[in-house]
Write an enzyme that holds these catalytic residues in place. Sequence first.
Site, PDB file in Angstrom:
ATOM      1  N   SER A 123      -9.785   1.605   2.523  1.00 13.93           N
ATOM      2  CA  SER A 123      -8.887   2.341   1.669  1.00 13.93           C
ATOM      3  C   SER A 123      -7.812   1.502   0.993  1.00 13.93           C
ATOM      4  O   SER A 123      -7.202   1.947   0.015  1.00 13.93           O
ATOM      5  CB  SER A 123      -8.224   3.446   2.488  1.00 13.93           C
ATOM      6  N   LYS A 180       0.846  -1.201   0.000  1.00 11.16           N
ATOM      7  CA  LYS A 180       0.000   0.000   0.000  1.00 11.16           C
ATOM      8  C   LYS A 180       0.881   1.251   0.000  1.00 11.16           C
ATOM      9  O   LYS A 180       1.944   1.272   0.643  1.00 11.16           O
ATOM     10  CB  LYS A 180      -0.901  -0.036   1.240  1.00 11.16           C
ATOM     11  N   SER A 188     -10.130  -0.685   6.800  1.00 12.54           N
ATOM     12  CA  SER A 188      -9.491  -0.569   5.479  1.00 12.54           C
ATOM     13  C   SER A 188      -8.744  -1.779   4.967  1.00 12.54           C
ATOM     14  O   SER A 188      -8.341  -1.798   3.804  1.00 12.54           O
ATOM     15  CB  SER A 188      -8.538   0.619   5.467  1.00 12.54           C
TER      16      SER A 188
END
Length: 483
Positions: free
Chosen positions: A154, A79, A178
């Site tokens: 996310s 990420k 997330s």
Amino acid sequence: MIDFSNLTIKKTKELYQSGELSARELVSHYQDEIKKKNPELNIYRETFDNAFEDAEKIDLKIKHGDTPRALEGIPFAIKDNILIKGKPAGASSKILEGYTASYDSTVIKKMREEGAIFLGRTNMDEFAMGSSTENSAYGVTKNPHDTTRVPGGSSGGSAAAVAADLALASLGSDTGGSIRQPAAFCGVVGLKPTYGSVSRSGLIAMASSLDQIGPLTPTVEDAEIIFDVIKGKDELDSTNLETEFPSGNSVSSAVCTIGVPKEYFSLSEGGMGGLDSDTAKKIMEAIDFLKSKNFEIKEVSLPSVKYALSAYYIIMPAEASSNLARFDGMRYGPREDGKNLFEVYTKTRENGFGLEPRRRIILGAYVLSAGYYDAYYGRAQKVRQLIRGDFENEFNNVDLILTPTTPHPAFKIGEKANDPLSMYLEDVYTVPVNLAGVPAISVPFGSVSREGKNLPVGVQLIAPWFKENRLFEVGKILEGLKS
Ligand code: GLN
């Protein structure tokens, strides 16, 4: 022929050992797939050229007969808010454009030492604020199961990377859901570890008392292997706790009791509402399946969780507004010109931050302001204690808690983008876990049909603090039934 879409960490390492597959071949496979699929899916923000060289070095070690390390030659997607030394990191925000990490986050350092290969960085909601990746400054990521739908967020890029066979596994971060929510939407496993079990050093902070890094993987066993590598005490994170993790299987089906909180299923007063009927049906199937495996299922009650979202949307923006104060054009990212320092700050922040971070900075500054602090932040912290207490209480009666991960399957791109409140409601089932600090995993459990497409459903298992081993034990049983 190797079926690349069915690889696990264990299987890959076996293929390396037998010489049927090399790390170079596997990295090339992913790089080819990324070239093919990324233009449409927008999963990776960037791929790293040195992944192939790293694979070459690993192949030499394997050939040499060195004992394979835990993640030897396993290609990962990371990420965009987890720092990798020498690589750009931007939390998918324009305000960090051009920033290059000067050190490895602790998780990356640990994984590197165990032989992991990093393929690239994945798209996300800006500063991890969102549930769909639509808040990225670099375009939405598409759900590989249906490209008209969001992958969740996310960590949407990290979940979609595993689902679309563009990495074997990935890392995400979870502040209010997330990791688990995109895992559920994309049909992969996602683990949010106990708060304090994985170092946050090198994670671009959103809300420091809630953030945790965790893996997204094809199987529960893979999540366990990665968790074993990244967990543990780190002096660089003062909230990181030194704990003895129970190893092995401390629960067996003969003694395990699983609690199902009634609030998650109830639409009436006191319930959290909004559970889609097809999703509810799948969750019931999961419960029946576990019953058939001799788990005792008990109804439990978490009376304060209905306030979780309200408390979260006070505590999280308060912490995020403080954390994001450092982005002022002085140390990171582009700097706008201005007549004086104040103008430089305001112009830089105005141009750099997207709508959602701005909304939360304003909200956070407000709830922390003199005169309001006790009324908002102080009260939200009290609610947080009540929620923690609810979990503590029920974990005296049951070993694990089971809930849906999300109220419904993946929604359409654009469906909620202009309605922040309905987007916030997406986290209704995941946020209580972050507030309490307990660990939870989302395990795929079949799918529901929408417009001719099969959309994955996730079951959330929640364990007491530092009892991740229970999540793995029952998670493995659950994924045994691929319905
Ligand atoms: N979707 C939630 C939010 O927008 C959770 C985000 C997260 O876990 N990083 O705050």
